[in-house]
Design an enzyme around this catalytic site. Structure first.
Site: not given
Ligand code: TRP
Ligand code: ZN
Length: 864
Positions: A128, A270-272, A305
């Site tokens: 992301e 990060m919510e992968n 997450e």
């Molecule tokens: N989606 C992630 C969160 O809020 C945010 C995020 C994690 C992100 N790593 C990133 C956004 C790198 C941009 C780039 O939980």
């Molecule tokens: Zn988020």
């Protein structure tokens, strides 16, 4: 291929209105990784299907990669061309095909930490928002969802653990000490949710049984030696899973849920899908190394997450303009969860403090944007306090308008209706309207208009009938000179100060007009007003209240948030007057703090929040032109006065033994927090024995909360104990990166005249590195938040930050760009500082090969 060349500076603006549905869909994707730290070979097989009518070629995004081989349905294919870094494959009149592409990447050279990169000997991914295109060519847009099969193969000794999304369906030994694993994720997902991890990791295993009785295996993977610091995260994960079932009816949907902690990470986590990847700072915690705040951070981010599994993954975003659809909602969900796990009142105070510290200034500056932006150049720049925290407030207002039952009905409708889809903010609002049976036409302006609304309120009386005249306005923001009135849910109450009895019970008023009269009722005397209770709307309220009224509310309002607000307002009024050269009477503040302290035993966490003075930055936000030196001076003076006047109370708080660091109950945390505040007051008053008391607390501390609080207080001063404590701390924790970050941080926070110089020295310290975003934030992020130090009159602070941005940009543009906004606040300062700040922005923009990330932030900041 170098890392820097992969982010061209040419500013191309993307517009929300230009959205078109994809020409090609990609229902299935098979990835094959031959892993190596310096060389990873990727073969991607994309099963594409035409979605549009036309003969459009297949557009696959790339960033810093080249196609080494390209096959269509098994045959070598020559009908392709590069357009910039993107790949266009002409598939003629085919309606479906399998496109195979080979690429090679160098994870060890990937200092941007986007795509596949190496961190401490392991390989991991961050996709992301647009990192997947650094791994292989792909549409890489969130409305293209695929089922993923991932095969990876690597050296058994270097990468004994091989993880990806979904379930491991096969594994085996290969040749030459290599092994492989095959992972399959049954849930279609956008490329930004893809993840892969390979490394030498240990696991804390547990399990969770869902509402419907399914057993889910849980694993938290960390480097050897860190496993004992994962228990709090595991508890938080299980509590989150249970809470989402109970409160939102959302069950987990795979048999496996893994979390991996990584030291080098651009953001929090990060919510992968099924494989969350975390910054170590939001996983690792034990009493010796983590403060109570760190513990709360772990709990909140683990929950955040996890909650994304529904608000983000099962229902994802159609395009990146809809980012707040998942982030605002998920922040609201994690805030509600943390409130349920601890003290709801204190959590609300913390959330509002953060909103005012990070989001209000953004909304008032050159980077202001609506929670659903209309355009961007680099999407990474839009992971902002506005998208996240104001976004959460907008969800919270809808929850308030609907009430709990209808809100649940509406979220059920939203999840059911859009499950498996890439949705929009409009879809969410429509579900709220239908599930709640209300009209949100005007409310939609919260998605469209940037800027913090202001309410100017006056109390009027006509023949014994009291009412409020409320004028609302939304300030002009870049690109939005004229604003329409907002729909604002405002919680109010009125009290009769004499009788102590309530005059008007808690009432929800819904504002809709630019000018509005709100009747309150018939009272014998002028009532004390409790406005925006619980912070029901993210607005600024201007309503003049006498110190006596604020002092009364600070102790007598039945809403804890309103009590906090009243005391903060009283302090703020006193400080703003002092900065303007008006001495004023300090007795009301001192009395109100003293009375509030009487409640210390019953609710220490609340009292700690309430009696803490507003930050220097927040005082500055109240002024036409910020005077950082006068603010520092007057805030320290008031802190000293309160320190002297209530000396006995502060000492009494410190005399009692601290609760054991292993006690993480809200009460124990509150006591520790209040002791930290007490120590700061004693030190500010210049008590001769304060450094010794602080050093004793530092030495005797059985945990990091007390240790860090004492160190931070010492760091402001000039005592022998200061140097001694910093040295002890460094020697003890030099091998623990997360704790060493604190050592840098407390020095950058120091309220001393030489802090800018000290930060410059620390930047040259052997343990400082630009390679680790946590370290960069610990030093420079903390420094930029130290108002008087950063805004040192000679501009040394601005130069330091600009030097950092320039040095970091070629390595990690995303993190470099996040350091630019403090320089963009120039309009708020005097002319001399304005000139110095703008000169640094100009200097940044003059750098050759500047990234798109920094170019966007610096040019918008300069334009004002
Ligand atoms: N989606 C992630 C969160 O809020 C945010 C995020 C994690 C992100 N790593 C990133 C956004 C790198 C941009 C780039 O939980
Ligand atoms: Zn988020």
């Amino acid at each position: 291929m170098t890392d820097a060349s992969s982010t061209p500076a040419a500013p191309v603006t993307i517009h929300r209105g230009d959205y078109r549905s994809p020409e090609w869909l990609l229902p299935d994707i098979a990835l094959d990784f031959a892993l190596g730290l310096e060389q990873t070979h990727v073969t991607a097989a994309l099963s594409v299907e035409r979605n549009g009518e036309g003969p459009a070629p297949l557009l696959l995004r790339g960033d810093g990669i080249e196609p080494l081989a390209l096959r269509v349905d098994g045959e070598t294919w020559n009908d392709w061309r590069m357009e910039g870094s993107d790949l266009l494959v002409d598939l003629g009149d085919r309606r479906a095909a399998t496109v195979e592409i080979e690429t090679r990447i160098d994870p060890a050279a990937n200092s941007q930490l986007m795509g596949l990169y190496a961190s401490g000997g392991m390989l991991c991914t961050q996709c992301e928002a647009e990192g997947f295109r650094r791994i292989t060519f792909h549409p890489d847009r969130p409305d293209v969802l695929s089922r993923y099969k991932v095969r990876m193969e690597g050296d058994n000794a270097a990468f004994p653990i091989l993880l990806s999304n979904g379930n491991c369906v096969a594994a085996g030994e290969g040749e030459d000490g290599r092994h492989w694993a095959l992972w399959e994720d049954p849930w279609p997902k956008p490329s930004y949710l893809f993840a892969l991890v390979a490394g030498d990791l240990v696991v804390n295993r547990d399990h969770f049984t869902t509402l419907s009785g399914r057993r889910v295996e849980l694993g938290i993977w960390v480097r050897k030696g860190d496993e004992d610091r994962t228990h709090h995260a595991m508890t938080a994960l299980k509590n989150s899973m249970k809470w989402d079932e109970e409160v939102y009816g959302r069950e987990y949907d795979l048999d496996l849920f893994n979390i991996v902690a990584v030291s080098d990470f651009n953001m929090g986590a990060m919510e992968n899908k099924g494989l969350n990847i975390f910054n170590t700072r939001y996983i690792l915690a034990d009493p010796d190394t983590a403060t109570d705040m760190d513990y709360d951070g772990v709990e909140g981010v683990v929950a955040h997450e996890y909650f994304h599994n529904w608000s983000g993954n099962r229902v994802t975003c159609r395009d990146w303009f809809q980012l707040s659809l998942k982030e605002g909602f998920t922040v609201y969900r994690d805030q509600s969860f943390s409130a349920a796990m601890g003290s709801a009142a204190v959590k609300r105070i913390e959330d509002v403090r953060l909103l005012r510290a990070a989001q209000f200034p953004e909304d008032a500056g050159p980077l202001a944007h609506p929670i659903r932006p209309d355009s961007y150049q680099e999407i990474s720049n839009f992971y902002t306090a506005t998208i996240y925290n104001k976004g959460a407030e907008i969800i919270r207002m809808m929850a308030t308008l609907l009430g709990p039952e209808k809100f649940r009905r509406a979220t059920d409708l939203y999840f059911d209706r859009h499950d498996g889809e890439a949705a929009t903010c409009e879809d969410f609002v429509r579900a709220m309207e239908e599930g709640g049976g209300i009209d949100l036409s005007q409310f939609r302006r919260w998605y469209e208009q940037a800027g913090t609304p202001r309410l100017r309120i006056s109390l009027v009386e006509e023949a014994g009938e009291w009412s409020l005249d409320i004028a609302q306005s939304v300030p002009a923001t870049p690109g939005q000179p004229n604003k329409q009135p907002m729909m604002i849910p405002l919680r109010l109450a009125a009290f009769a100060m004499d009788a102590g009895a309530e005059a008007m019970a808690d009432t929800l008023v819904i504002l809709a007009e630019a000018q509005q009269r709100v009747p309150l009722g018939r009272f014998a005397t002028r009532p004390a007003l409790s406005i925006n209770r619980g912070f029901s709307a993210p607005v600024i309220v201007e309503y003049d209240r006498a110190p006596g009224e604020l002092a009364w509310l600070a102790t007598s309002d039945d809403d804890p948030f309103a009590r906090y607000e009243a005391l903060q307002q009283l302090m703020l009024d006193t400080l703003v007057a002092a900065v303007a050269g008006k001495a004023g009477d300090r007795a009301p503040v001192i009395d109100a703090v003293a009375l509030t302290l009487d409640g210390a035993e019953a609710d220490p966490a609340f009292v700690a929040e309430a009696v803490n003075l507003p930050s220097e930055a927040f005082i500055g936000d109240q002024m036409v032109t910020v005077d950082p030196d006068a603010i520092r001076r007057e805030r320290l003076a008031l802190q000293g006065e309160l320190g002297r006047a209530l000396d006995g109370a502060w000492r009494a708080l410190l005399a009692k033994p601290a609760p054991p660091a292993t006690d993480l109950s809200p009460d124990a945390k509150g006591h520790r927090r209040l002791r930290g505040v007490a120590l700061a007051y004693l030190a500010a008053r210049g008590a001769e024995d304060a450094p010794r008391i602080a050093f004793d607390i530092f030495s005797a501390a059985d945990g990091m909360t007390e240790r860090q609080a004492a160190l931070a207080v010492l760091a402001h001063g000039d005592s022998d104990e200061r140097a001694h404590a910093l040295d002890i701390f460094y020697q003890r924790y030099r091998d623990n990166p997360l704790v060493l970050d604190k050592w840098f941080q407390v020095q950058a926070w120091a309220q001393r005249p030489d802090t800018a110089a000290a930060v410059a020295d620390l930047a040259g310290h052997a343990d400082f590195t630009l390679g680790n975003p946590n370290r960069v934030r610990a030093l420079y992020g903390a420094f930029a938040s130290n108002q008087a130090a950063f805004h040192q009159a000679d501009g040394a602070g601005y130069r330091l930050l600009a030097d950092l941005v320039i040095a970091l940009d070629p390595k990690n543009p995303q993190t470099a760009a996040r350091m630019v906004p403090p320089l963009g606040r120039w309009k708020r300062f005097d002319e001399a500082r304005q000139a110095l700040m703008k000169a640094e922005l100009v200097r940044i923009l003059a750098q050759p090969g500047l990234s798109r990330d920094v170019t966007e932030q610096a040019s918008k900041s300069l334009a004002g």
